[in-house]
Enzyme design. Sequence first.
Site, PDB file in Angstrom:
ATOM      1  N   SER A  18       0.837  -1.210   0.000  1.00 60.52           N
ATOM      2  CA  SER A  18       0.000   0.000   0.000  1.00 60.52           C
ATOM      3  C   SER A  18       0.866   1.252   0.000  1.00 60.52           C
ATOM      4  O   SER A  18       0.554   2.228  -0.686  1.00 60.52           O
ATOM      5  CB  SER A  18      -0.912   0.025   1.229  1.00 60.52           C
ATOM      6  OG  SER A  18      -1.878  -0.978   1.120  1.00 60.52           O
ATOM      7  N   LYS A  64      -9.057  -4.006  11.999  1.00 65.82           N
ATOM      8  CA  LYS A  64     -10.201  -3.507  11.215  1.00 65.82           C
ATOM      9  C   LYS A  64     -11.508  -3.405  12.007  1.00 65.82           C
ATOM     10  O   LYS A  64     -12.350  -2.571  11.694  1.00 65.82           O
ATOM     11  CB  LYS A  64     -10.435  -4.399   9.982  1.00 65.82           C
ATOM     12  CG  LYS A  64      -9.419  -4.192   8.872  1.00 65.82           C
ATOM     13  CD  LYS A  64      -9.823  -4.982   7.635  1.00 65.82           C
ATOM     14  CE  LYS A  64      -8.827  -4.788   6.521  1.00 65.82           C
ATOM     15  NZ  LYS A  64      -9.263  -5.390   5.258  1.00 65.82           N
ATOM     16  N   ASP A  99     -13.229  -2.086   0.991  1.00 60.44           N
ATOM     17  CA  ASP A  99     -12.970  -3.437   0.467  1.00 60.44           C
ATOM     18  C   ASP A  99     -14.089  -3.916  -0.460  1.00 60.44           C
ATOM     19  O   ASP A  99     -13.837  -4.607  -1.447  1.00 60.44           O
ATOM     20  CB  ASP A  99     -12.807  -4.440   1.612  1.00 60.44           C
ATOM     21  CG  ASP A  99     -11.486  -4.268   2.347  1.00 60.44           C
ATOM     22  OD1 ASP A  99     -10.509  -3.811   1.715  1.00 60.44           O
ATOM     23  OD2 ASP A  99     -11.431  -4.581   3.556  1.00 60.44           O
ATOM     24  N   ASN A 146     -16.772 -23.045   4.309  1.00 62.88           N
ATOM     25  CA  ASN A 146     -15.582 -22.764   5.104  1.00 62.88           C
ATOM     26  C   ASN A 146     -15.158 -24.030   5.831  1.00 62.88           C
ATOM     27  O   ASN A 146     -16.004 -24.837   6.216  1.00 62.88           O
ATOM     28  CB  ASN A 146     -15.889 -21.662   6.136  1.00 62.88           C
ATOM     29  CG  ASN A 146     -14.636 -21.159   6.820  1.00 62.88           C
ATOM     30  OD1 ASN A 146     -13.653 -20.842   6.150  1.00 62.88           O
ATOM     31  ND2 ASN A 146     -14.640 -21.097   8.140  1.00 62.88           N
ATOM     32  N   ARG A 147     -13.836 -24.185   5.975  1.00 61.94           N
ATOM     33  CA  ARG A 147     -13.299 -25.371   6.668  1.00 61.94           C
ATOM     34  C   ARG A 147     -14.016 -25.582   7.999  1.00 61.94           C
ATOM     35  O   ARG A 147     -14.459 -26.668   8.317  1.00 61.94           O
ATOM     36  CB  ARG A 147     -11.790 -25.165   6.881  1.00 61.94           C
ATOM     37  CG  ARG A 147     -11.111 -26.285   7.580  1.00 61.94           C
ATOM     38  CD  ARG A 147      -9.636 -26.023   7.679  1.00 61.94           C
ATOM     39  NE  ARG A 147      -9.343 -24.780   8.421  1.00 61.94           N
ATOM     40  CZ  ARG A 147      -8.120 -24.330   8.666  1.00 61.94           C
ATOM     41  NH1 ARG A 147      -7.069 -25.002   8.218  1.00 61.94           N
ATOM     42  NH2 ARG A 147      -7.941 -23.218   9.336  1.00 61.94           N
ATOM     43  N   THR A 148     -14.159 -24.493   8.761  1.00 57.89           N
ATOM     44  CA  THR A 148     -14.904 -24.574  10.019  1.00 57.89           C
ATOM     45  C   THR A 148     -16.316 -24.065   9.729  1.00 57.89           C
ATOM     46  O   THR A 148     -16.553 -22.852   9.654  1.00 57.89           O
ATOM     47  CB  THR A 148     -14.225 -23.684  11.088  1.00 57.89           C
ATOM     48  OG1 THR A 148     -12.828 -23.971  11.095  1.00 57.89           O
ATOM     49  CG2 THR A 148     -14.808 -23.931  12.470  1.00 57.89           C
ATOM     50  N   TYR A 218      -2.999 -12.457  -3.433  1.00 57.61           N
ATOM     51  CA  TYR A 218      -2.234 -11.870  -4.547  1.00 57.61           C
ATOM     52  C   TYR A 218      -0.744 -12.178  -4.471  1.00 57.61           C
ATOM     53  O   TYR A 218       0.032 -11.725  -5.300  1.00 57.61           O
ATOM     54  CB  TYR A 218      -2.466 -10.355  -4.638  1.00 57.61           C
ATOM     55  CG  TYR A 218      -2.218  -9.605  -3.359  1.00 57.61           C
ATOM     56  CD1 TYR A 218      -0.932  -9.335  -2.926  1.00 57.61           C
ATOM     57  CD2 TYR A 218      -3.281  -9.163  -2.585  1.00 57.61           C
ATOM     58  CE1 TYR A 218      -0.708  -8.655  -1.752  1.00 57.61           C
ATOM     59  CE2 TYR A 218      -3.074  -8.474  -1.421  1.00 57.61           C
ATOM     60  CZ  TYR A 218      -1.781  -8.220  -0.997  1.00 57.61           C
ATOM     61  OH  TYR A 218      -1.564  -7.546   0.159  1.00 57.61           O
TER      62      TYR A 218
HETATM   63  P1  ATR Z   1      -8.766 -12.838   6.555  1.00 55.69           P
HETATM   64  O1  ATR Z   1      -9.127 -11.818   7.561  1.00 55.69           O
HETATM   65  O2  ATR Z   1      -7.625 -12.411   5.660  1.00 55.69           O
HETATM   66  O3  ATR Z   1      -9.924 -13.339   5.766  1.00 55.69           O
HETATM   67  P2  ATR Z   1      -8.707 -14.931   8.532  1.00 55.69           P
HETATM   68  O4  ATR Z   1      -9.715 -14.208   9.319  1.00 55.69           O
HETATM   69  O5  ATR Z   1      -7.539 -15.486   9.265  1.00 55.69           O
HETATM   70  O6  ATR Z   1      -8.124 -14.065   7.357  1.00 55.69           O
HETATM   71  O7  ATR Z   1      -9.458 -16.103   7.732  1.00 55.69           O
HETATM   72  C1  ATR Z   1      -8.734 -17.066   7.078  1.00 55.69           C
HETATM   73  C2  ATR Z   1      -9.707 -17.975   6.317  1.00 55.69           C
HETATM   74  O8  ATR Z   1      -8.934 -18.956   5.636  1.00 55.69           O
HETATM   75  C3  ATR Z   1     -10.671 -18.742   7.207  1.00 55.69           C
HETATM   76  O9  ATR Z   1     -11.890 -18.894   6.526  1.00 55.69           O
HETATM   77  C4  ATR Z   1      -9.955 -20.084   7.384  1.00 55.69           C
HETATM   78  O10 ATR Z   1     -10.791 -21.160   7.692  1.00 55.69           O
HETATM   79  P3  ATR Z   1     -11.165 -21.521   9.242  1.00 55.69           P
HETATM   80  O11 ATR Z   1     -12.285 -20.588   9.596  1.00 55.69           O
HETATM   81  O12 ATR Z   1     -11.576 -22.931   9.210  1.00 55.69           O
HETATM   82  O13 ATR Z   1      -9.924 -21.275  10.035  1.00 55.69           O
HETATM   83  C5  ATR Z   1      -9.389 -20.255   6.014  1.00 55.69           C
HETATM   84  N1  ATR Z   1      -8.254 -21.191   5.979  1.00 55.69           N
HETATM   85  C6  ATR Z   1      -7.025 -20.987   6.449  1.00 55.69           C
HETATM   86  N2  ATR Z   1      -6.242 -22.072   6.214  1.00 55.69           N
HETATM   87  C7  ATR Z   1      -7.022 -22.987   5.577  1.00 55.69           C
HETATM   88  C8  ATR Z   1      -6.802 -24.298   5.050  1.00 55.69           C
HETATM   89  N3  ATR Z   1      -5.617 -24.890   5.142  1.00 55.69           N
HETATM   90  N4  ATR Z   1      -7.831 -24.925   4.448  1.00 55.69           N
HETATM   91  C9  ATR Z   1      -9.040 -24.325   4.335  1.00 55.69           C
HETATM   92  N5  ATR Z   1      -9.320 -23.077   4.803  1.00 55.69           N
HETATM   93  C10 ATR Z   1      -8.320 -22.421   5.422  1.00 55.69           C
END
Ligand code: ATR
Length: 274
Positions: A18, A64, A99, A146-148, A218
């Site tokens: 930035s 943020k 954003d 989402n993973r979780t 990116y």
């Molecule tokens: P940001 O603010 O940049 O979005 P963040 O809040 O840390 O970053 O979110 C990261 C995202 O990437 C989350 O959705 C995370 O999934 P979880 O909620 O399950 O943690 C996802 N993420 C990170 N590593 C991952 C992986 N190896 N496989 C799948 N999802 C992943």
Amino acid sequence: MQPKKFGLIGHPVGHSLSAAMHTRVFREMNLPHTYEAFDVQPADLRSFIESTGLDGANVTIPHKVAVMKYVEQLDQSARDIHAVNTVVFGGQKIGHNTDGVGFSKSLEEELVNPAGRNALVIGAGGASRAILVSLMGYNANVTLTNRTKGKAEALVKALNAQDKIRVIDYNPESLKAALQDTYLIVNTTSVGMTPNVGYSPIPKGTLKNGQVVFDAVYNPLKTQLIKDAEEKGCKTISGVNMLVHQGAQSLRIWLDIEPPIQVMKDEVLKNLTN
Ligand code: ATR
């Protein structure tokens, strides 16, 4: 002209793209302003905001949401997304969020219009929030994974969008089913980001010619997801575009100027490949 001071507030801020991008705009437009990165610990955020001599700031991870408490007013964009990435200092401190505009301008310059079409968003962190709000603004049919899964459900609830966003499991079978008729795929996770290059958040076999793949990552410029999408004949959009367009929108808010988008992109790309 009176020089103005701008900056990025984050932790860590590292080598700030930035700062490079905005400094280049000021040089290009013959403006006397400056932009630098400030590494501010969470415990120091309040005092920094209250005592800084900056005229405007961008705010990034992890501040943020926290910064919302320290501004006097929130623009509609910040209220919708529930996070601030741009602050205007002055008599009253006003928080904005650029954003969402960054995302929508990245689509528009590629002539991608998700209105009424199916979009799949992967990830439920900070980047996902602004993108979901933007997609709802287009009246896209949004699916979130989402993973979780619980975090995706909590995010949908926080956005009060239970009737607008469908949450699905994050596994190859449900991704494959959802991607059958998906127009736009958006990765907001950190999967594929340096140093963990070579990974994609979705199996390559689920991608199809005619789809649009947007990767908010990116660095590297060509993530595994973007490489897979190109091989499958998808249209691809890099996170560089969102970075540039959110920055451009911040400049419009601070200075009421129309910044040179291509110059900003070139500067970011130069800093990414060096
Ligand atoms: P940001 O603010 O940049 O979005 P963040 O809040 O840390 O970053 O979110 C990261 C995202 O990437 C989350 O959705 C995370 O999934 P979880 O909620 O399950 O943690 C996802 N993420 C990170 N590593 C991952 C992986 N190896 N496989 C799948 N999802 C992943």
